[in-house]
Design a protein around this motif. Sequence first.
Motif, PDB file in Angstrom:
ATOM      1  N   ILE A   1       0.809  -1.218   0.000  1.00 47.19           N
ATOM      2  CA  ILE A   1       0.000   0.000   0.000  1.00 47.19           C
ATOM      3  C   ILE A   1       0.843   1.269   0.000  1.00 47.19           C
ATOM      4  O   ILE A   1       0.566   2.225  -0.734  1.00 47.19           O
ATOM      5  CB  ILE A   1      -0.970   0.002   1.201  1.00 47.19           C
ATOM      6  CG1 ILE A   1      -1.965  -1.162   1.092  1.00 47.19           C
ATOM      7  CG2 ILE A   1      -1.703   1.338   1.292  1.00 47.19           C
ATOM      8  CD1 ILE A   1      -2.854  -1.120  -0.133  1.00 47.19           C
ATOM      9  N   SER A   2       1.887   1.304   0.813  1.00 42.93           N
ATOM     10  CA  SER A   2       2.726   2.506   0.895  1.00 42.93           C
ATOM     11  C   SER A   2       3.395   2.824  -0.435  1.00 42.93           C
ATOM     12  O   SER A   2       3.507   3.994  -0.831  1.00 42.93           O
ATOM     13  CB  SER A   2       3.795   2.329   1.976  1.00 42.93           C
ATOM     14  OG  SER A   2       3.198   2.274   3.250  1.00 42.93           O
ATOM     15  N   LEU A   3       3.836   1.788  -1.134  1.00 39.87           N
ATOM     16  CA  LEU A   3       4.476   1.990  -2.438  1.00 39.87           C
ATOM     17  C   LEU A   3       3.451   2.457  -3.467  1.00 39.87           C
ATOM     18  O   LEU A   3       3.743   3.352  -4.274  1.00 39.87           O
ATOM     19  CB  LEU A   3       5.151   0.706  -2.904  1.00 39.87           C
ATOM     20  CG  LEU A   3       5.955   0.792  -4.204  1.00 39.87           C
ATOM     21  CD1 LEU A   3       7.029   1.870  -4.118  1.00 39.87           C
ATOM     22  CD2 LEU A   3       6.578  -0.552  -4.545  1.00 39.87           C
TER      23      LEU A   3
ATOM     24  N   GLN B   1      13.599   4.660  -1.452  1.00 35.09           N
ATOM     25  CA  GLN B   1      13.537   4.747   0.009  1.00 35.09           C
ATOM     26  C   GLN B   1      12.244   4.133   0.541  1.00 35.09           C
ATOM     27  O   GLN B   1      12.262   3.386   1.527  1.00 35.09           O
ATOM     28  CB  GLN B   1      13.649   6.210   0.445  1.00 35.09           C
ATOM     29  CG  GLN B   1      15.016   6.823   0.193  1.00 35.09           C
ATOM     30  CD  GLN B   1      15.044   8.315   0.449  1.00 35.09           C
ATOM     31  OE1 GLN B   1      14.010   8.983   0.420  1.00 35.09           O
ATOM     32  NE2 GLN B   1      16.233   8.841   0.704  1.00 35.09           N
ATOM     33  N   VAL B   2      11.140   4.452  -0.108  1.00 38.40           N
ATOM     34  CA  VAL B   2       9.839   3.897   0.303  1.00 38.40           C
ATOM     35  C   VAL B   2       9.848   2.381   0.159  1.00 38.40           C
ATOM     36  O   VAL B   2       9.358   1.658   1.040  1.00 38.40           O
ATOM     37  CB  VAL B   2       8.699   4.521  -0.528  1.00 38.40           C
ATOM     38  CG1 VAL B   2       7.373   3.788  -0.254  1.00 38.40           C
ATOM     39  CG2 VAL B   2       8.547   6.005  -0.216  1.00 38.40           C
ATOM     40  N   THR B   3      10.404   1.899  -0.947  1.00 37.00           N
ATOM     41  CA  THR B   3      10.456   0.449  -1.189  1.00 37.00           C
ATOM     42  C   THR B   3      11.273  -0.260  -0.117  1.00 37.00           C
ATOM     43  O   THR B   3      10.871  -1.306   0.397  1.00 37.00           O
ATOM     44  CB  THR B   3      11.063   0.159  -2.579  1.00 37.00           C
ATOM     45  OG1 THR B   3      10.267   0.796  -3.586  1.00 37.00           O
ATOM     46  CG2 THR B   3      11.109  -1.338  -2.843  1.00 37.00           C
ATOM     47  N   ILE B   4      12.409   0.322   0.244  1.00 39.97           N
ATOM     48  CA  ILE B   4      13.268  -0.300   1.251  1.00 39.97           C
ATOM     49  C   ILE B   4      12.589  -0.322   2.619  1.00 39.97           C
ATOM     50  O   ILE B   4      12.542  -1.357   3.291  1.00 39.97           O
ATOM     51  CB  ILE B   4      14.619   0.434   1.343  1.00 39.97           C
ATOM     52  CG1 ILE B   4      15.429   0.207   0.061  1.00 39.97           C
ATOM     53  CG2 ILE B   4      15.419  -0.025   2.567  1.00 39.97           C
ATOM     54  CD1 ILE B   4      16.690   1.036  -0.030  1.00 39.97           C
TER      55      ILE B   4
ATOM     56  N   ILE C   1      12.379  -4.274   3.944  1.00 41.68           N
ATOM     57  CA  ILE C   1      12.682  -4.556   5.354  1.00 41.68           C
ATOM     58  C   ILE C   1      11.566  -5.370   6.010  1.00 41.68           C
ATOM     59  O   ILE C   1      11.856  -6.371   6.683  1.00 41.68           O
ATOM     60  CB  ILE C   1      12.956  -3.249   6.137  1.00 41.68           C
ATOM     61  CG1 ILE C   1      14.264  -2.614   5.650  1.00 41.68           C
ATOM     62  CG2 ILE C   1      13.025  -3.527   7.644  1.00 41.68           C
ATOM     63  CD1 ILE C   1      14.605  -1.306   6.328  1.00 41.68           C
ATOM     64  N   PRO C   2      10.281  -5.002   5.828  1.00 44.88           N
ATOM     65  CA  PRO C   2       9.225  -5.833   6.409  1.00 44.88           C
ATOM     66  C   PRO C   2       9.204  -7.269   5.872  1.00 44.88           C
ATOM     67  O   PRO C   2       8.973  -8.210   6.638  1.00 44.88           O
ATOM     68  CB  PRO C   2       7.939  -5.085   6.022  1.00 44.88           C
ATOM     69  CG  PRO C   2       8.358  -3.667   5.902  1.00 44.88           C
ATOM     70  CD  PRO C   2       9.732  -3.727   5.305  1.00 44.88           C
ATOM     71  N   ILE C   3       9.460  -7.443   4.568  1.00 47.70           N
ATOM     72  CA  ILE C   3       9.493  -8.805   4.005  1.00 47.70           C
ATOM     73  C   ILE C   3      10.633  -9.599   4.629  1.00 47.70           C
ATOM     74  O   ILE C   3      10.464 -10.772   4.993  1.00 47.70           O
ATOM     75  CB  ILE C   3       9.633  -8.755   2.473  1.00 47.70           C
ATOM     76  CG1 ILE C   3       8.307  -8.318   1.831  1.00 47.70           C
ATOM     77  CG2 ILE C   3      10.032 -10.128   1.922  1.00 47.70           C
ATOM     78  CD1 ILE C   3       8.359  -8.167   0.327  1.00 47.70           C
TER      79      ILE C   3
ATOM     80  N   ILE D   1       7.690   1.946  13.643  1.00 45.78           N
ATOM     81  CA  ILE D   1       9.046   2.516  13.634  1.00 45.78           C
ATOM     82  C   ILE D   1       9.461   2.924  12.224  1.00 45.78           C
ATOM     83  O   ILE D   1      10.001   4.014  11.998  1.00 45.78           O
ATOM     84  CB  ILE D   1      10.058   1.515  14.216  1.00 45.78           C
ATOM     85  CG1 ILE D   1       9.768   1.282  15.701  1.00 45.78           C
ATOM     86  CG2 ILE D   1      11.489   2.009  14.023  1.00 45.78           C
ATOM     87  CD1 ILE D   1      10.557   0.152  16.311  1.00 45.78           C
ATOM     88  N   LEU D   2       9.182   2.061  11.247  1.00 42.38           N
ATOM     89  CA  LEU D   2       9.571   2.342   9.866  1.00 42.38           C
ATOM     90  C   LEU D   2       8.796   3.518   9.290  1.00 42.38           C
ATOM     91  O   LEU D   2       9.363   4.349   8.567  1.00 42.38           O
ATOM     92  CB  LEU D   2       9.363   1.093   9.004  1.00 42.38           C
ATOM     93  CG  LEU D   2      10.272  -0.095   9.331  1.00 42.38           C
ATOM     94  CD1 LEU D   2       9.882  -1.315   8.499  1.00 42.38           C
ATOM     95  CD2 LEU D   2      11.736   0.265   9.090  1.00 42.38           C
TER      96      LEU D   2
END
Length: 201
Positions: free
Chosen positions: A17-19, A44-47, A52-54, A86-87
């Motif tokens: 969703i964020s991406l 940056q959004v992808t990372i 990181i969550p994956i 946090i992210l």
Amino acid sequence: MKKILPLFSYIFHPLFISLYAAVFYFWSFQDFYNATEIYVTLIQVTILTLLIPISLFYLLITLGKVDSFMIPNLQQRRIPLLVNCILLYLLTEKSITLDRAPELFYFYFGALLSTLLAFIGLLLKKKISLHMIGISALSVFLFFLSLLSQNLGIEIVAFFLASIGFVASSRLSMRAHSISELIWGFLAGVLPQIALFFWQL
């Protein structure tokens, strides 16, 4: 139709969703940013919101702390939700700041508030649909983007608004949530976005 509905749970998984929001934002306001700014921000959004969550999910699955990417167990949601908070905080503090991309900043800040609501629900033994939080927040955000920009067509907004129903039906067909959990997810996704939109006016 029952075979198609589960696809909506994967296409509109909360991780994506964020991406999606960032892509549509820069599509809407592409004249205000150069290509380098857009690409760097999307990376940056992808990372922060996807890679990181994956990686965390794979680690938790390996350690036996999480059963699947859908996180059906209530107790297993604690670490992913805290990490997501946090992210999102880091994203709004270091990358998508208020002065660089105000509308997108408010979307991510709203997403942070929605995640906190989901975590509070968790502490109260209340399961809130993260899928509904994601798709409803994104749909409201795109609706507001369409009001602010001429580049986002009404067809796209209509598709995402309709997708709220498809995602809800998908979660019900997969027996992942009850109707009340979907409603709570919808409210937790929509209300922060609406409140922050009128706050910035």
